[in-house]
Write a protein that holds these residues in place. Structure first.
Motif, PDB file in Angstrom:
ATOM      1  N   THR A 250       0.847  -1.192   0.000  1.00  0.00           N
ATOM      2  CA  THR A 250       0.000   0.000   0.000  1.00  0.00           C
ATOM      3  C   THR A 250       0.881   1.240   0.000  1.00  0.00           C
ATOM      4  O   THR A 250       2.087   1.173   0.263  1.00  0.00           O
ATOM      5  CB  THR A 250      -0.907   0.023   1.244  1.00  0.00           C
ATOM      6  N   ILE A 251       0.272   2.377  -0.279  1.00  0.00           N
ATOM      7  CA  ILE A 251       1.002   3.647  -0.230  1.00  0.00           C
ATOM      8  C   ILE A 251       1.540   3.894   1.179  1.00  0.00           C
ATOM      9  O   ILE A 251       2.615   4.461   1.361  1.00  0.00           O
ATOM     10  CB  ILE A 251       0.079   4.807  -0.661  1.00  0.00           C
ATOM     11  N   ALA A 252       0.789   3.450   2.191  1.00  0.00           N
ATOM     12  CA  ALA A 252       1.242   3.611   3.577  1.00  0.00           C
ATOM     13  C   ALA A 252       2.572   2.908   3.813  1.00  0.00           C
ATOM     14  O   ALA A 252       3.409   3.377   4.594  1.00  0.00           O
ATOM     15  CB  ALA A 252       0.178   3.078   4.543  1.00  0.00           C
ATOM     16  N   ASP A 253       2.786   1.771   3.141  1.00  0.00           N
ATOM     17  CA  ASP A 253       4.048   1.048   3.291  1.00  0.00           C
ATOM     18  C   ASP A 253       5.225   1.887   2.816  1.00  0.00           C
ATOM     19  O   ASP A 253       6.296   1.890   3.434  1.00  0.00           O
ATOM     20  CB  ASP A 253       4.002  -0.261   2.493  1.00  0.00           C
ATOM     21  N   PHE A 254       5.036   2.604   1.708  1.00  0.00           N
ATOM     22  CA  PHE A 254       6.118   3.419   1.166  1.00  0.00           C
ATOM     23  C   PHE A 254       6.370   4.657   2.017  1.00  0.00           C
ATOM     24  O   PHE A 254       7.502   5.142   2.123  1.00  0.00           O
ATOM     25  CB  PHE A 254       5.799   3.827  -0.274  1.00  0.00           C
ATOM     26  N   ALA A 255       5.326   5.191   2.652  1.00  0.00           N
ATOM     27  CA  ALA A 255       5.475   6.400   3.467  1.00  0.00           C
ATOM     28  C   ALA A 255       6.055   6.103   4.846  1.00  0.00           C
ATOM     29  O   ALA A 255       6.682   6.973   5.452  1.00  0.00           O
ATOM     30  CB  ALA A 255       4.124   7.093   3.621  1.00  0.00           C
ATOM     31  N   ALA A 256       5.860   4.872   5.329  1.00  0.00           N
ATOM     32  CA  ALA A 256       6.318   4.520   6.671  1.00  0.00           C
ATOM     33  C   ALA A 256       7.843   4.433   6.716  1.00  0.00           C
ATOM     34  O   ALA A 256       8.513   4.274   5.697  1.00  0.00           O
ATOM     35  CB  ALA A 256       5.696   3.198   7.106  1.00  0.00           C
ATOM     36  N   ASP A 257       8.372   4.521   7.930  1.00  0.00           N
ATOM     37  CA  ASP A 257       9.820   4.386   8.101  1.00  0.00           C
ATOM     38  C   ASP A 257      10.260   2.945   7.858  1.00  0.00           C
ATOM     39  O   ASP A 257      11.347   2.708   7.343  1.00  0.00           O
ATOM     40  CB  ASP A 257      10.215   4.820   9.514  1.00  0.00           C
ATOM     41  N   VAL A 258       9.404   1.992   8.241  1.00  0.00           N
ATOM     42  CA  VAL A 258       9.704   0.574   8.021  1.00  0.00           C
ATOM     43  C   VAL A 258       8.417  -0.131   7.638  1.00  0.00           C
ATOM     44  O   VAL A 258       7.366   0.120   8.232  1.00  0.00           O
ATOM     45  CB  VAL A 258      10.303  -0.086   9.286  1.00  0.00           C
ATOM     46  N   ARG A 259       8.481  -1.016   6.626  1.00  0.00           N
ATOM     47  CA  ARG A 259       7.320  -1.826   6.248  1.00  0.00           C
ATOM     48  C   ARG A 259       7.495  -3.233   6.822  1.00  0.00           C
ATOM     49  O   ARG A 259       8.543  -3.855   6.671  1.00  0.00           O
ATOM     50  CB  ARG A 259       7.185  -1.942   4.731  1.00  0.00           C
ATOM     51  N   ALA A 260       6.459  -3.710   7.479  1.00  0.00           N
ATOM     52  CA  ALA A 260       6.442  -5.088   7.970  1.00  0.00           C
ATOM     53  C   ALA A 260       5.473  -5.887   7.106  1.00  0.00           C
ATOM     54  O   ALA A 260       4.423  -5.375   6.701  1.00  0.00           O
ATOM     55  CB  ALA A 260       6.002  -5.126   9.439  1.00  0.00           C
ATOM     56  N   PRO A 261       5.789  -7.148   6.781  1.00  0.00           N
ATOM     57  CA  PRO A 261       4.911  -7.928   5.915  1.00  0.00           C
ATOM     58  C   PRO A 261       3.553  -8.239   6.536  1.00  0.00           C
ATOM     59  O   PRO A 261       2.574  -8.428   5.817  1.00  0.00           O
ATOM     60  CB  PRO A 261       5.716  -9.207   5.652  1.00  0.00           C
ATOM     61  N   THR A 262       3.475  -8.281   7.869  1.00  0.00           N
ATOM     62  CA  THR A 262       2.217  -8.590   8.564  1.00  0.00           C
ATOM     63  C   THR A 262       2.165  -7.789   9.861  1.00  0.00           C
ATOM     64  O   THR A 262       3.191  -7.293  10.346  1.00  0.00           O
ATOM     65  CB  THR A 262       2.118 -10.087   8.909  1.00  0.00           C
ATOM     66  N   PRO A 263       0.993  -7.671  10.484  1.00  0.00           N
ATOM     67  CA  PRO A 263       0.928  -7.014  11.795  1.00  0.00           C
ATOM     68  C   PRO A 263       1.795  -7.696  12.847  1.00  0.00           C
ATOM     69  O   PRO A 263       2.428  -7.022  13.667  1.00  0.00           O
ATOM     70  CB  PRO A 263      -0.563  -7.098  12.152  1.00  0.00           C
ATOM     71  N   THR A 264       1.828  -9.022  12.833  1.00  0.00           N
ATOM     72  CA  THR A 264       2.672  -9.741  13.796  1.00  0.00           C
ATOM     73  C   THR A 264       4.135  -9.390  13.600  1.00  0.00           C
ATOM     74  O   THR A 264       4.883  -9.184  14.565  1.00  0.00           O
ATOM     75  CB  THR A 264       2.463 -11.254  13.645  1.00  0.00           C
ATOM     76  N   ALA A 265       4.563  -9.326  12.337  1.00  0.00           N
ATOM     77  CA  ALA A 265       5.951  -8.959  12.056  1.00  0.00           C
ATOM     78  C   ALA A 265       6.247  -7.532  12.517  1.00  0.00           C
ATOM     79  O   ALA A 265       7.358  -7.238  12.970  1.00  0.00           O
ATOM     80  CB  ALA A 265       6.234  -9.103  10.563  1.00  0.00           C
ATOM     81  N   ALA A 266       5.259  -6.653  12.412  1.00  0.00           N
ATOM     82  CA  ALA A 266       5.443  -5.274  12.886  1.00  0.00           C
ATOM     83  C   ALA A 266       5.706  -5.258  14.391  1.00  0.00           C
ATOM     84  O   ALA A 266       6.574  -4.527  14.877  1.00  0.00           O
ATOM     85  CB  ALA A 266       4.214  -4.440  12.558  1.00  0.00           C
ATOM     86  N   ALA A 267       4.961  -6.065  15.136  1.00  0.00           N
ATOM     87  CA  ALA A 267       5.167  -6.147  16.588  1.00  0.00           C
ATOM     88  C   ALA A 267       6.555  -6.681  16.911  1.00  0.00           C
ATOM     89  O   ALA A 267       7.201  -6.237  17.871  1.00  0.00           O
ATOM     90  CB  ALA A 267       4.093  -7.041  17.212  1.00  0.00           C
ATOM     91  N   GLU A 268       7.032  -7.625  16.119  1.00  0.00           N
ATOM     92  CA  GLU A 268       8.365  -8.174  16.354  1.00  0.00           C
ATOM     93  C   GLU A 268       9.454  -7.149  16.047  1.00  0.00           C
ATOM     94  O   GLU A 268      10.497  -7.131  16.706  1.00  0.00           O
ATOM     95  CB  GLU A 268       8.572  -9.420  15.492  1.00  0.00           C
ATOM     96  N   LEU A 269       9.195  -6.279  15.070  1.00  0.00           N
ATOM     97  CA  LEU A 269      10.204  -5.282  14.705  1.00  0.00           C
ATOM     98  C   LEU A 269      10.386  -4.217  15.786  1.00  0.00           C
ATOM     99  O   LEU A 269      11.498  -3.721  15.996  1.00  0.00           O
ATOM    100  CB  LEU A 269       9.813  -4.604  13.381  1.00  0.00           C
ATOM    101  N   VAL A 270       9.308  -3.854  16.473  1.00  0.00           N
ATOM    102  CA  VAL A 270       9.391  -2.738  17.422  1.00  0.00           C
ATOM    103  C   VAL A 270       9.712  -3.174  18.847  1.00  0.00           C
ATOM    104  O   VAL A 270       9.989  -2.322  19.692  1.00  0.00           O
ATOM    105  CB  VAL A 270       8.069  -1.934  17.444  1.00  0.00           C
ATOM    106  N   SER A 271       9.695  -4.468  19.131  1.00  0.00           N
ATOM    107  CA  SER A 271       9.900  -4.917  20.512  1.00  0.00           C
ATOM    108  C   SER A 271      11.127  -5.815  20.606  1.00  0.00           C
ATOM    109  O   SER A 271      11.300  -6.722  19.800  1.00  0.00           O
ATOM    110  CB  SER A 271       8.661  -5.686  21.008  1.00  0.00           C
ATOM    111  N   PRO A 272      11.987  -5.555  21.578  1.00  0.00           N
ATOM    112  CA  PRO A 272      13.117  -6.458  21.803  1.00  0.00           C
ATOM    113  C   PRO A 272      12.630  -7.778  22.380  1.00  0.00           C
ATOM    114  O   PRO A 272      11.612  -7.832  23.076  1.00  0.00           O
ATOM    115  CB  PRO A 272      13.985  -5.690  22.805  1.00  0.00           C
ATOM    116  N   ASP A 273      13.350  -8.839  22.084  1.00  0.00           N
ATOM    117  CA  ASP A 273      12.985 -10.162  22.580  1.00  0.00           C
ATOM    118  C   ASP A 273      13.576 -10.344  23.983  1.00  0.00           C
ATOM    119  O   ASP A 273      14.794 -10.310  24.172  1.00  0.00           O
ATOM    120  CB  ASP A 273      13.529 -11.246  21.631  1.00  0.00           C
ATOM    121  N   ARG A 274      12.691 -10.512  24.966  1.00  0.00           N
ATOM    122  CA  ARG A 274      13.152 -10.623  26.353  1.00  0.00           C
ATOM    123  C   ARG A 274      14.076 -11.823  26.554  1.00  0.00           C
ATOM    124  O   ARG A 274      15.076 -11.736  27.278  1.00  0.00           O
ATOM    125  CB  ARG A 274      11.934 -10.748  27.283  1.00  0.00           C
ATOM    126  N   GLN A 275      13.772 -12.951  25.924  1.00  0.00           N
ATOM    127  CA  GLN A 275      14.604 -14.136  26.080  1.00  0.00           C
ATOM    128  C   GLN A 275      16.015 -13.903  25.544  1.00  0.00           C
ATOM    129  O   GLN A 275      17.007 -14.272  26.171  1.00  0.00           O
ATOM    130  CB  GLN A 275      13.955 -15.327  25.361  1.00  0.00           C
TER     131      GLN A 275
END
Length: 429
Positions: A250-275
Motif C-alpha cells: 500500500t502507499i502507507a508502506d512506502f510512506a512509513a519508516d519501516v514496512r512489515a509484511p504482517t501485523p505480527t511482524a510489525a510487533a516483532e520489529l518494534v519490541s526487543p525479545d526478552r529471552q
C-alpha cells in the motif's frame, strides 16, 4: 468442360495440409498477429486440475471463450477466483491444437474494476515519490528499547490481538497505547489519519504501529489514500506499517519508516525479545565476572608483592635502634681492646710514660663515654620514650610541618608503645 477442369486440378497437384499442420499454422498466425490484451467477462465452468492448471470460460451476455491459466501463472495470485466472478484477464489469443479449439492463455488475472484502482495507486505513488515523501534519507531508525509503543488500528480487529499477543510474549513490560479507528469503509482514511496525528501530537510513545489484517485490494484501499500517507510522513515518531499480508503493498508502506509484511511482524520489529536479552545479559554478566576475578587476582598478587616489600615505620625505628646498639657495642669492644693493647705495651715503660699512657686512656675513655651518650641521644626510641610521637601520612611519609597538611587528611601516629590513627581537623602554622 468439367472434364478439362478435373484434368487441370489433377495435374497441378495442390499442397495438402494435415490437420495438425493446419492447427499449428492457425495458432502461430493468431499468436503472432494479436498481441497480449485485456479481456473482461464472467468466470464460468471453472475447473482446477490435479496438475495445478485452471480451465474456465469467460462469457458476457452474447458470447464466451475457453481459457487456460497454467500453474506457473496462477501461483502468483493472492486470491482464489470462483464461479460468477467478474474478472479482467491479460491473455494471449491462441488455439489448442489437439482439438482445434480457439482459447485464451491467461497470463494475469484481476477482479473487474481493479484497473482503475491500480491506475490511481500508481498515479498517487508517482506524485508522492516526486515530492520526496518516500526518500530513504527520510526514514528514521526504530528505537532498540522503546519505553512505550503506540498502535493505530481497529479495536475489534484480529490484527490487534495478534500484535498484543506478540508484544506480550516478547517484552511484556513495555506499555502499549491504542489509538482506535475504523480501518475500512467510507471515510475510514480520514479517521486513520486523524488517529496518527493524535499519536504524533501526544508524543507519548517512542514508535507507532499502523496495521490491519489481510483482505482484498478494496478492503485495504484506505491505506492507499493520500491523507494517510501524509499523516504517516509527518508523524513525530518512527512509524511501522503492517497492512495486510506479505504480498500486499500500500502507499502507507512506502510512506512509513519501516514496512512489515504482517501485523505480527510489525510487533516483532518494534519490541526487543526478552529471552534474547536475558541470554545476552547473562553473557555480559559472565564476562564481567571473569574480568572482575582476573582483576582481583592481579591486585591481590600485587598487594602481596608490595606487602613483602613494605616495612612499618615503627619496625624501621626498631631496626635502626638495634643497629645503633650493635654499633655502640662494637665501638666499646674495639676501644676496650685498644686500651688493653696499649696497657700491655705501656706496662714496661717508665713511670713517667706510664702516667702519660694512663692519662691518654682516661681521655679516650671520656671520649668513648661522650660518644656513647651522643648515640643514646640519637636513638629514635629514646625520643619517643620522652613523650614525643612520629607523625606519618597514609603513604608513610613523615610529617615535619603543618603546612603540608589539609583538613580531613588521615594520619598515623607512632608512640613509644603502640600506634594510633588520626584525622586533621585544624592546622596552625
Amino acid at each position: 468442360m468439367s472434364e478439362i477442369m478435373s484434368d487441370d486440378l489433377f495435374h497441378t497437384q495442390p499442397t495438402v495440409l494435415s490437420v495438425t499442420e493446419l492447427n499449428r499454422t492457425v495458432r502461430e498466425l493468431l499468436e503472432a498477429s494479436i498481441p497480449l490484451l485485456w479481456v473482461g467477462g464472467e468466470i464460468s465452468n471453472l475447473t482446477r486440475a490435479a496438475s495445478g492448471h485452471w480451465y474456465f470460460s469467460l462469457k458476457d451476455k452474447t458470447a464466451q471463450v475457453r481459457c487456460v491459466m497454467f500453474r506457473s501463472r496462477n501461483a502468483y495470485l493472492d486470491w482464489q477466483p470462483k464461479e460468477g466472478d467478474q474478472v479482467e484477464a491479460r491473455a494471449l489469443v491462441s488455439l489448442y491444437e489437439a482439438r482445434g479449439e480457439f482459447q485464451l492463455t491467461i497470463e494475469a488475472l484481476r477482479r473487474a474494476g481493479l484497473g482503475a484502482l491500480f491506475e490511481a495507486f500508481e498515479k498517487l505513488k508517482a506524485k508522492l515519490q516526486g515530492e520526496g515523501l518516500f526518500d530513504p534519507t527520510r526514514k528514521r531508525p526504530l528505537p532498540a528499547h522503546p519505553r512505550q509503543i503506540g498502535i493505530v488500528t481497529s479495536p475489534d480487529a484480529a490484527a490487534l490481538r495478534d500484535v498484543l499477543t506478540t508484544l506480550r510474549r516478547r517484552m511484556s513490560s513495555i506499555p502499549v497505547v491504542i489509538y482506535p479507528t475504523p480501518v475500512q469503509g467510507k471515510g475510514a482514511a480520514q479517521l486513520i489519519a486523524q488517529a496518527i496525528r493524535k499519536a504524533s501530537e501526544r508524543s507519548e510513545c517512542d514508535v507507532l504501529i499502523v496495521c490491519r489484517g489481510g483482505g482484498s485490494i478494496e478492503d485495504l484501499w484506505q491505506f492507499n489514500e493520500e491523507v494517510v500517507a501524509r499523516a504517516i510522513a509527518a508523524c513525530s515518531m518512527p512509524v511501522v506499517s503492517g497492512v495486510g499480508h506479505e504480498t500486499d503493498f500500500t502507499i502507507a508502506d512506502f510512506a512509513a519508516d519501516v514496512r512489515a509484511p504482517t501485523p505480527t511482524a510489525a510487533a516483532e520489529l518494534v519490541s526487543p525479545d526478552r529471552q534474547i536479552q536475558m541470554r545476552q545479559l547473562a553473557q555480559v554478566m559472565e564476562r564481567i565476572g571473569r574480568q572482575m576475578d582476573y582483576m582481583l587476582s592481579e591486585r591481590m598478587q600485587k598487594l602481596d608483592y608490595l606487602a613483602r616489600r613494605l616495612i612499618h615505620p615503627g619496625e624501621k625505628i626498631r631496626q635502626r635502634g638495634e643497629e645503633l646498639i650493635h654499633l655502640q657495642a662494637r665501638l666499646r669492644a674495639s676501644l676496650q681492646r685498644s686500651m688493653q693493647s696499649a696497657q700491655s705495651r705501656f706496662m714496661p715503660l717508665p713511670p713517667r710514660l706510664h702516667r702519660a699512657a694512663t692519662q691518654l686512656m682516661d681521655r679516650r675513655r671520656s671520649m668513648l663515654q661522650e660518644l656513647a651518650q651522643n648515640l643514646e641521644h640519637l636513638n629514635p626510641q629514646n625520643v619517643l620514650e620522652r613523650g614525643y610521637s612520629l607523625v606519618q601520612t597514609e603513604d608513610g611519609s613523615i610529617v615535619r610541618s603543618s603546612s603540608k597538611l589539609k583538613l580531613g587528611d588521615a594520619l598515623q601516629l607512632t608512640f613509644a608503645k603502640g600506634q594510633a590513627a588520626a584525622t586533621v581537623v585544624k592546622t596552625k602554622p
